[in-house]
Motif scaffolding. Structure first.
Motif, PDB file in Angstrom:
ATOM      1  N   ALA A   1       9.790 -16.740  -5.597  1.00 20.04           N
ATOM      2  CA  ALA A   1       8.887 -15.834  -6.316  1.00 20.04           C
ATOM      3  C   ALA A   1       9.242 -14.376  -6.037  1.00 20.04           C
ATOM      4  N   VAL A   2       9.595 -14.079  -4.796  1.00 23.82           N
ATOM      5  CA  VAL A   2      10.001 -12.713  -4.440  1.00 23.82           C
ATOM      6  C   VAL A   2      11.247 -12.324  -5.234  1.00 23.82           C
ATOM      7  N   ALA A   3      12.195 -13.239  -5.354  1.00 23.28           N
ATOM      8  CA  ALA A   3      13.440 -12.958  -6.083  1.00 23.28           C
ATOM      9  C   ALA A   3      13.210 -12.795  -7.578  1.00 23.28           C
ATOM     10  N   GLU A   4      12.195 -13.462  -8.115  1.00 25.19           N
ATOM     11  CA  GLU A   4      11.964 -13.469  -9.562  1.00 25.19           C
ATOM     12  C   GLU A   4      10.985 -12.412 -10.053  1.00 25.19           C
ATOM     13  N   HIS A   5      10.307 -11.708  -9.130  1.00 31.61           N
ATOM     14  CA  HIS A   5       9.267 -10.755  -9.531  1.00 31.61           C
ATOM     15  C   HIS A   5       9.413  -9.412  -8.832  1.00 31.61           C
ATOM     16  N   LEU A   6       9.014  -8.383  -9.541  1.00 31.14           N
ATOM     17  CA  LEU A   6       8.952  -7.020  -9.015  1.00 31.14           C
ATOM     18  C   LEU A   6       7.530  -6.519  -9.209  1.00 31.14           C
ATOM     19  N   TRP A   7       7.160  -5.494  -8.468  1.00 32.17           N
ATOM     20  CA  TRP A   7       5.824  -4.906  -8.594  1.00 32.17           C
ATOM     21  C   TRP A   7       5.924  -3.413  -8.859  1.00 32.17           C
ATOM     22  N   VAL A   8       5.097  -2.937  -9.778  1.00 36.03           N
ATOM     23  CA  VAL A   8       4.980  -1.503 -10.016  1.00 36.03           C
ATOM     24  C   VAL A   8       3.507  -1.123  -9.915  1.00 36.03           C
ATOM     25  N   ALA A   9       3.264  -0.004  -9.282  1.00 40.31           N
ATOM     26  CA  ALA A   9       1.894   0.485  -9.136  1.00 40.31           C
ATOM     27  C   ALA A   9       1.416   1.056 -10.461  1.00 40.31           C
ATOM     28  N   LEU A  10       0.184   0.730 -10.816  1.00 38.35           N
ATOM     29  CA  LEU A  10      -0.442   1.281 -12.020  1.00 38.35           C
ATOM     30  C   LEU A  10      -1.443   2.374 -11.676  1.00 38.35           C
ATOM     31  N   LYS A  11      -2.127   2.195 -10.537  1.00 39.45           N
ATOM     32  CA  LYS A  11      -3.184   3.143 -10.190  1.00 39.45           C
ATOM     33  C   LYS A  11      -3.451   3.085  -8.692  1.00 39.45           C
ATOM     34  N   HIS A  12      -3.656   4.253  -8.097  1.00 39.45           N
ATOM     35  CA  HIS A  12      -4.092   4.365  -6.701  1.00 39.45           C
ATOM     36  C   HIS A  12      -5.344   5.235  -6.680  1.00 39.45           C
ATOM     37  N   GLU A  13      -6.365   4.752  -6.010  1.00 42.38           N
ATOM     38  CA  GLU A  13      -7.558   5.563  -5.775  1.00 42.38           C
ATOM     39  C   GLU A  13      -7.701   5.648  -4.261  1.00 42.38           C
ATOM     40  N   ILE A  14      -7.528   6.855  -3.728  1.00 42.57           N
ATOM     41  CA  ILE A  14      -7.457   7.015  -2.277  1.00 42.57           C
ATOM     42  C   ILE A  14      -8.579   7.920  -1.772  1.00 42.57           C
ATOM     43  N   THR A  15      -9.201   7.479  -0.701  1.00 46.18           N
ATOM     44  CA  THR A  15     -10.225   8.274  -0.029  1.00 46.18           C
ATOM     45  C   THR A  15      -9.701   8.597   1.360  1.00 46.18           C
ATOM     46  N   TYR A  16      -9.518   9.872   1.625  1.00 43.13           N
ATOM     47  CA  TYR A  16      -9.030  10.323   2.924  1.00 43.13           C
ATOM     48  C   TYR A  16     -10.222  10.534   3.847  1.00 43.13           C
ATOM     49  N   ARG A  17     -10.155   9.972   5.043  1.00 43.87           N
ATOM     50  CA  ARG A  17     -11.246  10.085   6.009  1.00 43.87           C
ATOM     51  C   ARG A  17     -10.918  11.034   7.160  1.00 43.87           C
ATOM     52  N   LYS A  18      -9.702  10.908   7.706  1.00 42.71           N
ATOM     53  CA  LYS A  18      -9.287  11.729   8.854  1.00 42.71           C
ATOM     54  C   LYS A  18      -7.794  11.978   8.749  1.00 42.71           C
ATOM     55  N   PRO A  19      -7.305  13.089   9.308  1.00 41.32           N
ATOM     56  CA  PRO A  19      -5.859  13.343   9.267  1.00 41.32           C
ATOM     57  C   PRO A  19      -5.098  12.482  10.272  1.00 41.32           C
ATOM     58  N   ALA A  20      -3.846  12.239   9.964  1.00 41.83           N
ATOM     59  CA  ALA A  20      -2.926  11.556  10.878  1.00 41.83           C
ATOM     60  C   ALA A  20      -1.888  12.573  11.342  1.00 41.83           C
ATOM     61  N   PHE A  21      -1.334  12.319  12.543  1.00 37.80           N
ATOM     62  CA  PHE A  21      -0.384  13.241  13.142  1.00 37.80           C
ATOM     63  C   PHE A  21       0.885  12.514  13.562  1.00 37.80           C
ATOM     64  N   LEU A  22       1.908  13.271  13.918  1.00 38.01           N
ATOM     65  CA  LEU A  22       3.244  12.746  14.173  1.00 38.01           C
ATOM     66  C   LEU A  22       3.293  11.602  15.178  1.00 38.01           C
ATOM     67  N   GLU A  23       2.664  11.694  16.294  1.00 40.12           N
ATOM     68  CA  GLU A  23       2.782  10.667  17.333  1.00 40.12           C
ATOM     69  C   GLU A  23       1.742   9.553  17.209  1.00 40.12           C
ATOM     70  N   ASP A  24       0.979   9.531  16.136  1.00 36.73           N
ATOM     71  CA  ASP A  24      -0.083   8.529  15.979  1.00 36.73           C
ATOM     72  C   ASP A  24       0.469   7.120  15.782  1.00 36.73           C
ATOM     73  N   ASP A  25      -0.281   6.147  16.299  1.00 37.84           N
ATOM     74  CA  ASP A  25       0.001   4.728  16.101  1.00 37.84           C
ATOM     75  C   ASP A  25      -0.840   4.297  14.899  1.00 37.84           C
ATOM     76  N   VAL A  26      -0.196   4.154  13.742  1.00 40.15           N
ATOM     77  CA  VAL A  26      -0.901   3.917  12.482  1.00 40.15           C
ATOM     78  C   VAL A  26      -0.548   2.531  11.931  1.00 40.15           C
ATOM     79  N   VAL A  27      -1.582   1.847  11.415  1.00 38.98           N
ATOM     80  CA  VAL A  27      -1.395   0.523  10.829  1.00 38.98           C
ATOM     81  C   VAL A  27      -2.141   0.472   9.500  1.00 38.98           C
ATOM     82  N   ALA A  28      -1.500  -0.124   8.495  1.00 42.41           N
ATOM     83  CA  ALA A  28      -2.146  -0.366   7.204  1.00 42.41           C
ATOM     84  C   ALA A  28      -2.514  -1.841   7.139  1.00 42.41           C
TER      85      ALA A  28
END
Length: 136
Positions: free
Chosen positions: A50-77
């Motif tokens: 399925a990965v080989a047969e399909h691609l994904w394109v973004a249509l829309k992003h709605e983002i709410t920013y809560r706090k800033p991130a900095f260079l040395e931060d340990d960030v996970v999505a």
């Protein structure tokens, strides 16, 4: 589809070029991270064919920013596939530093056939890999 979305944890490496003139991560980097996280989620849970047969394109992003991130931060999505309708998929991605929510993103994506580049529906068994079945 009945069940709970399987969360996918995507570690983020905050790079020097993510930092803007104010000393924190530029808003555009969050969108780059979401795209990387959603694609990694797809590649981790979907069957190889399925990965080989399909691609994904973004249509829309709605983002709410809560706090800033900095260079040395340990960030996970944390990525969750909310639902699939036809060739469209709807995701929620939460970007965190430890217990702090930095940003929340709702996004919609279109699945494409990798050969024709036309919208493509995913098979039910592929979609089911992204959810834990409930007992109802």
């Amino acid at each position: 589809m009945s069940g709970t979305a399987l969360p996918y944890e995507f570690p983020i490496d905050v790079a020097q070029d993510d930092i803007d003139f104010m000393g924190h991560v530029n808003n555009a980097s969050y969108l780059k991270w979401v795209q990387e996280a959603v694609i990694a989620h797809w590649q981790a849970l979907a069957p190889v064919e399925a990965v080989a047969e399909h691609l994904w394109v973004a249509l829309k992003h709605e983002i709410t920013y809560r706090k800033p991130a900095f260079l040395e931060d340990d960030v996970v999505a944390t990525v969750l596939l909310e639902k699939v309708q036809g060739a469209r998929a709807f995701y929620e991605t939460v970007i965190r530093r430890g217990g702090e929510v930095l940003a929340e993103v709702k996004s919609s994506w279109c699945c494409l056939d990798a050969e024709t580049l036309r919208p493509a529906r995913l098979a039910r068994d592929v979609i089911d890999r992204f959810f834990v079945k409930s007992d109802d």
